[in-house]
Design an enzyme around this catalytic site. Structure first.
Site, short mmCIF file in Angstrom:
data_model
loop_
_atom_site.label_atom_id
_atom_site.label_comp_id
_atom_site.label_asym_id
_atom_site.label_seq_id
_atom_site.Cartn_x
_atom_site.Cartn_y
_atom_site.Cartn_z
N ASP A 298 0.75 7.82 -10.05
CA ASP A 298 -0.09 7.47 -11.21
C ASP A 298 -0.93 6.24 -10.86
O ASP A 298 -0.89 5.22 -11.56
CB ASP A 298 0.80 7.19 -12.42
CG ASP A 298 0.00 6.92 -13.68
OD1 ASP A 298 -1.12 7.45 -13.79
OD2 ASP A 298 0.49 6.18 -14.55
N ASP B 149 0.87 -1.17 0.00
CA ASP B 149 0.00 0.00 0.00
C ASP B 149 0.91 1.23 0.00
O ASP B 149 1.66 1.45 0.96
CB ASP B 149 -0.89 -0.03 1.24
CG ASP B 149 -1.89 1.11 1.27
OD1 ASP B 149 -1.53 2.25 0.89
OD2 ASP B 149 -3.04 0.89 1.68
#
Length: 246
Positions: free
Chosen positions: A134, A116
């Site tokens: 992104d 994460d």
């Protein structure tokens, strides 16, 4: 439903017009690879994100949040041979597609980390000269990846001359809010422009407290760098100078 669960249920591949694409739906392309030139940047937004070279032409470590089809990691790996490239990706299923997009195996210069990105960066595990954000799901930009706190942790992970690069949807109603957050975090050292051939907006934030743009010098730098990179860097300079009404 978590971000990763949503992502894994919606992805699929298509091959058409000489490109292999990773998609969320029939209307949007998450990533694309030219079958004739797999290491090129097929999409305008990814080309524009390479504008970070105008702020830091020779980074030693690029950290990318969001693997997708691996276009940006592959390009940086090939065309920045002295640079380490690390990519953070939360989804096992996305990483499992690496062979479909000819993404290199992990080695001393190239690494994909399943994690994460919020936890990784806020826990102080990241250090880089360039951070590229992104990471999207089919709903858009996850809110946790656009908070002022997260941007501040990205800033702290950057080297003194580091650059944060963000791909934002130009139609996002929160676009103005994200840019203002970045300006606060980076003390106004933020520039942005419309990406090539899309409505995406690419934002560059410099961590260098002494950085000031000289547009003429930047054009000369762009011209010199274009001998090494397949990117219209002079076009990016012109877009950044023109700005974006918002």
């Amino acid at each position: 439903m978590t971000f990763s669960e949503s992502l894994e249920k919606s992805l699929y591949l298509t091959v058409e017009d000489g490109h292999k694409s990773l998609r969320f739906d029939s209307h949007s392309i998450q990533s694309a690879m030219s079958l004739d030139d797999p290491y090129s940047l097929a999409l305008g937004y990814s080309q524009t994100m390479m504008g970070f070279l105008l702020f830091n032409p020779a980074p030693k470590h690029v950290l990318i949040v969001g693997l997708g089809g691996g276009s940006l990691p592959k390009y940086c790996y090939r065309y920045l041979p002295d640079c380490k490239v690390s990519t953070l990706e939360i989804s096992e299923n996305v990483i499992a597609l690496r062979d479909e997009f000819l993404i290199p195996r992990d080695n001393e210069r190239f690494t994909i980390i399943q994690t994460d990105a919020v936890d990784y960066i806020t826990q102080g595990l990241a250090e880089a000269d360039v951070i590229m954000l992104d990471a999207y799901d089919e709903e858009g930009l996850p809110a946790v990846l656009a908070t002022e706190s997260y941007y501040d942790h990205c800033r702290m992970a950057l080297s003194e001359q580091g650059v944060l690069v963000i791909n934002l949807w130009g139609t996002d109603p929160q676009l103005n809010i994200y840019i203002e957050r970045l300006k606060r975090v980076f003390n106004g050292r933020v520039w942005f422009c419309r990406a090539f051939h899309s409505y995406n907006v690419i934002v560059f934030a410099s961590n260098d407290e002494n950085f000031k743009i000289n547009w003429i010098k930047l054009l000369f730098l762009a011209s010199r760098l274009e001998s090494q990179h397949h990117v219209d860097l002079q076009g990016i300079v012109r877009r950044l100078r023109a700005g974006l009404p918002y």
